[in-house]
Design a protein around this motif. Structure first.
Motif, mmCIF file in Angstrom:
data_model
loop_
_atom_site.group_PDB
_atom_site.id
_atom_site.type_symbol
_atom_site.label_atom_id
_atom_site.label_comp_id
_atom_site.label_asym_id
_atom_site.label_seq_id
_atom_site.Cartn_x
_atom_site.Cartn_y
_atom_site.Cartn_z
ATOM 1 N N ASP A 167 -8.686 -13.198 16.646
ATOM 2 C CA ASP A 167 -9.139 -12.163 17.580
ATOM 3 C C ASP A 167 -10.262 -11.311 16.989
ATOM 4 O O ASP A 167 -10.782 -10.403 17.641
ATOM 5 C CB ASP A 167 -7.977 -11.275 18.028
ATOM 6 N N GLY A 168 -10.644 -11.594 15.730
ATOM 7 C CA GLY A 168 -11.716 -10.867 15.072
ATOM 8 C C GLY A 168 -11.274 -9.595 14.379
ATOM 9 O O GLY A 168 -12.062 -8.968 13.684
ATOM 10 N N ASN A 169 -10.011 -9.222 14.562
ATOM 11 C CA ASN A 169 -9.492 -8.007 13.941
ATOM 12 C C ASN A 169 -8.922 -8.294 12.558
ATOM 13 O O ASN A 169 -8.502 -9.415 12.270
ATOM 14 C CB ASN A 169 -8.401 -7.377 14.818
ATOM 15 N N TYR A 170 -8.886 -7.246 11.740
ATOM 16 C CA TYR A 170 -8.329 -7.341 10.397
ATOM 17 C C TYR A 170 -6.902 -6.806 10.408
ATOM 18 O O TYR A 170 -6.594 -5.832 11.099
ATOM 19 C CB TYR A 170 -9.176 -6.530 9.403
ATOM 20 N N TYR A 171 -6.040 -7.460 9.620
ATOM 21 C CA TYR A 171 -4.632 -7.094 9.573
ATOM 22 C C TYR A 171 -4.187 -6.930 8.131
ATOM 23 O O TYR A 171 -4.726 -7.545 7.216
ATOM 24 C CB TYR A 171 -3.781 -8.172 10.266
ATOM 25 N N HIS A 172 -3.154 -6.107 7.963
ATOM 26 C CA HIS A 172 -2.595 -5.853 6.644
ATOM 27 C C HIS A 172 -1.621 -6.968 6.254
ATOM 28 O O HIS A 172 -0.956 -7.551 7.107
ATOM 29 C CB HIS A 172 -1.825 -4.532 6.612
ATOM 30 N N THR A 173 -1.527 -7.198 4.968
ATOM 31 C CA THR A 173 -0.512 -8.076 4.396
ATOM 32 C C THR A 173 0.495 -7.204 3.671
ATOM 33 O O THR A 173 0.111 -6.335 2.875
ATOM 34 C CB THR A 173 -1.137 -9.091 3.414
ATOM 35 N N ILE A 174 1.770 -7.432 3.949
ATOM 36 C CA ILE A 174 2.847 -6.693 3.297
ATOM 37 C C ILE A 174 3.315 -7.491 2.088
ATOM 38 O O ILE A 174 3.603 -8.686 2.202
ATOM 39 C CB ILE A 174 4.018 -6.447 4.272
ATOM 40 N N VAL A 175 3.383 -6.847 0.938
ATOM 41 C CA VAL A 175 3.887 -7.464 -0.284
ATOM 42 C C VAL A 175 5.340 -7.042 -0.428
ATOM 43 O O VAL A 175 5.657 -5.855 -0.401
ATOM 44 C CB VAL A 175 3.074 -7.006 -1.521
ATOM 45 N N MET A 176 6.221 -8.032 -0.540
ATOM 46 C CA MET A 176 7.648 -7.745 -0.641
ATOM 47 C C MET A 176 8.219 -8.381 -1.901
ATOM 48 O O MET A 176 7.712 -9.410 -2.371
ATOM 49 C CB MET A 176 8.394 -8.255 0.601
ATOM 50 N N GLY A 177 9.262 -7.780 -2.417
ATOM 51 C CA GLY A 177 9.896 -8.311 -3.618
ATOM 52 C C GLY A 177 11.405 -8.128 -3.562
ATOM 53 O O GLY A 177 11.927 -7.224 -2.910
ATOM 54 N N ARG A 178 12.083 -9.025 -4.235
ATOM 55 C CA ARG A 178 13.539 -8.964 -4.392
ATOM 56 C C ARG A 178 13.823 -9.020 -5.880
ATOM 57 O O ARG A 178 13.447 -9.988 -6.550
ATOM 58 C CB ARG A 178 14.192 -10.133 -3.673
ATOM 59 N N ILE A 179 14.462 -7.983 -6.394
ATOM 60 C CA ILE A 179 14.722 -7.887 -7.824
ATOM 61 C C ILE A 179 16.184 -8.205 -8.080
ATOM 62 O O ILE A 179 17.074 -7.702 -7.390
ATOM 63 C CB ILE A 179 14.339 -6.494 -8.359
ATOM 64 N N TYR A 180 16.424 -9.043 -9.072
ATOM 65 C CA TYR A 180 17.777 -9.434 -9.469
ATOM 66 C C TYR A 180 18.183 -8.579 -10.663
ATOM 67 O O TYR A 180 17.442 -8.454 -11.621
ATOM 68 C CB TYR A 180 17.819 -10.914 -9.862
ATOM 69 N N GLU A 181 19.351 -8.003 -10.576
ATOM 70 C CA GLU A 181 19.840 -7.154 -11.680
ATOM 71 C C GLU A 181 20.526 -7.996 -12.722
ATOM 72 O O GLU A 181 20.998 -9.031 -12.549
ATOM 73 C CB GLU A 181 20.802 -6.096 -11.147
#
Length: 181
Positions: A167-181
């Motif tokens: 569509d010509g628009n710019y979008y954000h990318t979400i960075v996600m993480g899962r941490i193991y204890e």
């Protein structure tokens, strides 16, 4: 790394999650190209960063022999419908984590295939003493963000105006993480 095959059933469909094998290479090349054309949730346009059968053969071989890589496929009656991959790093400072990516054919969205691929990857990561799993998801992919949160992932940051869609628009990318204890 290789995992054991496991069968799942949801809404009238039985599918198997298993490690990718050498014989899957041709079908994976076709599947990846098809998935790239079905959604803008991934990084590539159809045909970009094309991987052929030989490329997948090498990737499967390397992943199968590596302790910190995992390549899974989802199969229904011999037909591959999805895949996921955890890619680790051999550098000591980064060897504690893997990056997760997934793709499922649009016709099979809503059957829990992506969730099972991720769940199997989480179990594998936990059992292999990895400390962190990361992923990137397009801000418009709300269902995926909700799924990832339900499986213990947290938003770690946002890459602003990271992708330009059709569509010509710019979008954000979400960075996600899962941490193991």
């Amino acid at each position: 790394m290789i995992i054991n095959n496991e069968e799942f059933y949801k809404r009238g469909i039985t599918y198997t999650i298993r490690s990718a094998v050498h014989a899957d290479a041709k079908q994976l090349a076709q599947l990846r190209l098809q998935i790239d054309g079905e959604t803008e949730n991934l990084d590539r346009e159809p045909g970009e960063a094309l991987m052929n059968e030989h490329d997948f053969e090498q990737l499967i071989k390397n992943d199968s022999e590596s302790d910190n890589n995992l390549f899974l496929v989802a199969v229904i009656q011999g037909q591959m419908v999805g895949f996921s991959r955890c890619q680790g790093n051999k550098l000591k400072r980064l060897s504690h984590k893997v990056e997760f990516g997934v793709g499922v054919l649009k016709d099979y969205w809503g059957y829990g295939i992506g969730k099972k691929l991720l769940s199997k990857s989480i179990i594998w990561a936990d059992s292999n003493n990895l400390k962190k799993m990361t992923l990137h998801v397009l801000e418009t992919n709300k269902k995926a963000v909700t799924l990832y949160k339900s499986l213990g992932f947290e938003i770690e940051g946002v890459l602003k105006k990271d992708k330009r869609l059709s569509d010509g628009n710019y979008y954000h990318t979400i960075v996600m993480g899962r941490i193991y204890e």
